[in-house]
Write a protein that holds these residues in place. Structure first.
Motif, PDB file in Angstrom:
ATOM      1  N   LEU A 165       0.821  -1.206   0.000  1.00  0.00           N
ATOM      2  CA  LEU A 165       0.000   0.000   0.000  1.00  0.00           C
ATOM      3  C   LEU A 165       0.860   1.264   0.000  1.00  0.00           C
ATOM      4  O   LEU A 165       0.549   2.244  -0.696  1.00  0.00           O
ATOM      5  CB  LEU A 165      -0.932   0.010   1.214  1.00  0.00           C
ATOM      6  N   SER A 166       1.952   1.247   0.750  1.00  0.00           N
ATOM      7  CA  SER A 166       2.837   2.410   0.805  1.00  0.00           C
ATOM      8  C   SER A 166       3.454   2.699  -0.561  1.00  0.00           C
ATOM      9  O   SER A 166       3.531   3.855  -0.997  1.00  0.00           O
ATOM     10  CB  SER A 166       3.954   2.179   1.830  1.00  0.00           C
ATOM     11  N   ILE A 167       3.896   1.647  -1.235  1.00  0.00           N
ATOM     12  CA  ILE A 167       4.534   1.833  -2.550  1.00  0.00           C
ATOM     13  C   ILE A 167       3.526   2.337  -3.575  1.00  0.00           C
ATOM     14  O   ILE A 167       3.846   3.167  -4.419  1.00  0.00           O
ATOM     15  CB  ILE A 167       5.182   0.519  -3.022  1.00  0.00           C
ATOM     16  N   VAL A 168       2.306   1.829  -3.490  1.00  0.00           N
ATOM     17  CA  VAL A 168       1.259   2.306  -4.404  1.00  0.00           C
ATOM     18  C   VAL A 168       1.029   3.801  -4.214  1.00  0.00           C
ATOM     19  O   VAL A 168       0.936   4.565  -5.186  1.00  0.00           O
ATOM     20  CB  VAL A 168      -0.056   1.529  -4.179  1.00  0.00           C
ATOM     21  N   LYS A 169       0.967   4.253  -2.952  1.00  0.00           N
ATOM     22  CA  LYS A 169       0.715   5.678  -2.665  1.00  0.00           C
ATOM     23  C   LYS A 169       1.884   6.558  -3.101  1.00  0.00           C
ATOM     24  O   LYS A 169       1.681   7.640  -3.674  1.00  0.00           O
ATOM     25  CB  LYS A 169       0.471   5.866  -1.164  1.00  0.00           C
ATOM     26  N   VAL A 170       3.096   6.103  -2.837  1.00  0.00           N
ATOM     27  CA  VAL A 170       4.271   6.934  -3.087  1.00  0.00           C
ATOM     28  C   VAL A 170       4.738   6.861  -4.539  1.00  0.00           C
ATOM     29  O   VAL A 170       5.252   7.840  -5.084  1.00  0.00           O
ATOM     30  CB  VAL A 170       5.425   6.513  -2.145  1.00  0.00           C
ATOM     31  N   ILE A 171       4.545   5.703  -5.184  1.00  0.00           N
ATOM     32  CA  ILE A 171       5.096   5.479  -6.517  1.00  0.00           C
ATOM     33  C   ILE A 171       4.029   5.514  -7.609  1.00  0.00           C
ATOM     34  O   ILE A 171       4.057   6.357  -8.510  1.00  0.00           O
ATOM     35  CB  ILE A 171       5.824   4.119  -6.578  1.00  0.00           C
ATOM     36  N   LEU A 172       3.079   4.596  -7.541  1.00  0.00           N
ATOM     37  CA  LEU A 172       2.150   4.415  -8.656  1.00  0.00           C
ATOM     38  C   LEU A 172       1.158   5.567  -8.823  1.00  0.00           C
ATOM     39  O   LEU A 172       0.911   6.021  -9.945  1.00  0.00           O
ATOM     40  CB  LEU A 172       1.393   3.096  -8.503  1.00  0.00           C
ATOM     41  N   LEU A 173       0.573   6.034  -7.725  1.00  0.00           N
ATOM     42  CA  LEU A 173      -0.433   7.092  -7.836  1.00  0.00           C
ATOM     43  C   LEU A 173       0.130   8.376  -8.463  1.00  0.00           C
ATOM     44  O   LEU A 173      -0.513   8.953  -9.354  1.00  0.00           O
ATOM     45  CB  LEU A 173      -1.055   7.380  -6.470  1.00  0.00           C
ATOM     46  N   PRO A 174       1.321   8.851  -8.031  1.00  0.00           N
ATOM     47  CA  PRO A 174       1.871  10.055  -8.693  1.00  0.00           C
ATOM     48  C   PRO A 174       2.146   9.847 -10.180  1.00  0.00           C
ATOM     49  O   PRO A 174       1.927  10.763 -10.981  1.00  0.00           O
ATOM     50  CB  PRO A 174       3.177  10.310  -7.918  1.00  0.00           C
ATOM     51  N   ILE A 175       2.628   8.651 -10.553  1.00  0.00           N
ATOM     52  CA  ILE A 175       2.893   8.381 -11.970  1.00  0.00           C
ATOM     53  C   ILE A 175       1.597   8.392 -12.770  1.00  0.00           C
ATOM     54  O   ILE A 175       1.513   8.999 -13.843  1.00  0.00           O
ATOM     55  CB  ILE A 175       3.624   7.032 -12.143  1.00  0.00           C
ATOM     56  N   LEU A 176       0.582   7.727 -12.249  1.00  0.00           N
ATOM     57  CA  LEU A 176      -0.704   7.690 -12.937  1.00  0.00           C
ATOM     58  C   LEU A 176      -1.307   9.087 -13.041  1.00  0.00           C
ATOM     59  O   LEU A 176      -1.873   9.463 -14.079  1.00  0.00           O
ATOM     60  CB  LEU A 176      -1.664   6.750 -12.206  1.00  0.00           C
ATOM     61  N   LEU A 177      -1.189   9.877 -11.971  1.00  0.00           N
ATOM     62  CA  LEU A 177      -1.703  11.242 -11.978  1.00  0.00           C
ATOM     63  C   LEU A 177      -1.001  12.081 -13.046  1.00  0.00           C
ATOM     64  O   LEU A 177      -1.657  12.844 -13.783  1.00  0.00           O
ATOM     65  CB  LEU A 177      -1.514  11.891 -10.604  1.00  0.00           C
ATOM     66  N   SER A 178       0.304  11.935 -13.157  1.00  0.00           N
ATOM     67  CA  SER A 178       1.056  12.710 -14.147  1.00  0.00           C
ATOM     68  C   SER A 178       0.661  12.325 -15.573  1.00  0.00           C
ATOM     69  O   SER A 178       0.568  13.184 -16.455  1.00  0.00           O
ATOM     70  CB  SER A 178       2.561  12.512 -13.946  1.00  0.00           C
ATOM     71  N   ILE A 179       0.442  11.035 -15.798  1.00  0.00           N
ATOM     72  CA  ILE A 179       0.038  10.579 -17.130  1.00  0.00           C
ATOM     73  C   ILE A 179      -1.329  11.146 -17.497  1.00  0.00           C
ATOM     74  O   ILE A 179      -1.562  11.589 -18.630  1.00  0.00           O
ATOM     75  CB  ILE A 179       0.020   9.037 -17.188  1.00  0.00           C
ATOM     76  N   ILE A 180      -2.243  11.170 -16.525  1.00  0.00           N
ATOM     77  CA  ILE A 180      -3.584  11.727 -16.762  1.00  0.00           C
ATOM     78  C   ILE A 180      -3.494  13.215 -17.098  1.00  0.00           C
ATOM     79  O   ILE A 180      -4.101  13.696 -18.066  1.00  0.00           O
ATOM     80  CB  ILE A 180      -4.487  11.516 -15.525  1.00  0.00           C
ATOM     81  N   ILE A 181      -2.726  13.962 -16.294  1.00  0.00           N
ATOM     82  CA  ILE A 181      -2.574  15.406 -16.521  1.00  0.00           C
ATOM     83  C   ILE A 181      -1.929  15.681 -17.874  1.00  0.00           C
ATOM     84  O   ILE A 181      -2.345  16.588 -18.613  1.00  0.00           O
ATOM     85  CB  ILE A 181      -1.742  16.040 -15.386  1.00  0.00           C
TER      86      ILE A 181
END
Length: 325
Positions: A165-181
């Motif tokens: 869960l920690s890695i998802v919050k710190v790593i995956l979510l920011p990457i996915l957010l940047s791709i969306i933006i």
């Protein structure tokens, strides 16, 4: 203003190792100045991952599908050689459980984002570096907790699910957010994306300063053993990445790239995970690794930068760099 930021970006990239040494020395000398950074390390990591996501292009994923061999070789080496080397070093040096868990955690982390800049400085294959960092980062939420549980679990209790869960919050979510933006605004933020490496470098230096400042006394008291283990782990990783690539017949620029992708971990993530799920002592090996990786790798990159690659191994380099940077 944008041109000035680009010049600063080039300067920081060129003198990355020296800047890390200076800020590390400053954090050791005045630790209280940098300690307040520590609670913000997950956010800074998120910013780095966001910047990484903004630089990703469709060509990076096409490259993986078009020529998966180097990526598969590098990712496999990353998640097998580095954890196993860490595990063996823990037994050889008979490390206390907390230290052992921290060393192993560094070995199970994905490739560091700084490796892309370092690969560029070393005249490596930047497109491959970006692809490998992307793949290992995407695999990290699954492989890092599992490998940590299997290896570090022999020393201290490990909650693989909480780590996931920690890695998802710190790593995956920011990457996915940047791709969306990036997809929403498209060309409107292209100019901004050119200076994102500077933001990542600043965040890396802040993380480094916060870690050193918060652990200055412990780093000094345990400096010898931690630096010996970190240097051995890193050196063996750098050498393994290079010679494995050579064994499989990859070009010189790809050998250099795999050297950094295998040998340089996202130790900042290791600090965050160790602090959240283990003990402050377990974060020390990762803290030392943050400093050492960002000193040793740029020095090696500088050595290689003075040794041009033969044209036969460098046919598509300009195109790949353009697509990756």
């Amino acid at each position: 203003m944008l041109n000035l930021l680009k010049k600063i970006n080039n300067f920081t990239g060129k003198y990355f190792a020296l800047l890390i040494i200076i800020i590390s020395a400053g954090a050791l000398y005045t630790p209280n100045t940098f300690k307040p950074i520590v609670p913000h390390i997950p956010v800074l990591l998120g910013v780095i991952m966001f910047g990484m996501g903004m630089t990703l292009k469709g060509e990076d994923f096409k490259l993986i599908l078009k020529n998966p061999k180097p990526v598969l070789i590098g990712a496999t080496a990353q998640f097998t050689i580095m954890p196993l080397i860490a595990f063996v070093l823990c037994y050889i040096f008979k490390l206390p459980p907390d230290f052992a868990a921290g060393v192993i955690l560094v070995g199970t982390c994905p490739g560091g984002t700084a490796s892309n800049v370092i690969a560029y400085l070393a005249k490596g294959d930047v497109a491959l570096s970006v692809s490998m960092t992307t793949v290992t980062t995407m695999l990290a939420p699954i492989l890092t907790p599992i490998l940590t549980l299997l290896l570090a679990g022999k020393f201290i209790p490990v909650s693989a699910y909480a780590m996931f869960l920690s890695i998802v919050k710190v790593i995956l979510l920011p990457i996915l957010l940047s791709i969306i933006i990036k997809n929403i605004f498209k060309g409107k933020i292209e100019a901004i994306s050119e200076i994102l490496p500077l933001l990542s470098i600043v965040c890396i230096m802040l993380i480094n300063a916060g870690i050193v400042g918060a652990n200055s006394s412990k780093i000094i008291s345990c400096a010898l053993i931690l630096f010996v283990i970190t240097m051995l782990h890193n050196t063996l990783g750098l050498c393994s990445g290079y010679f494995i690539a050579k064994f499989f017949g990859l070009s010189e620029e790809k050998r250099r790239t795999l050297s950094f992708e295998v040998g340089v971990q996202n130790a900042g993530l290791g600090v965050s995970l160790a602090t959240s799920h283990f003990t402050p002592m377990a974060a020390l090996p990762a803290a030392v690794a943050v400093v050492w990786h960002l000193i040793a790798a740029p020095i090696l990159a500088g050595f290689w930068s003075k040794r041009p690659i033969k044209p036969s191994n460098n046919i598509n380099k300009n195109l790949e760099v353009k697509n990756a940077v």
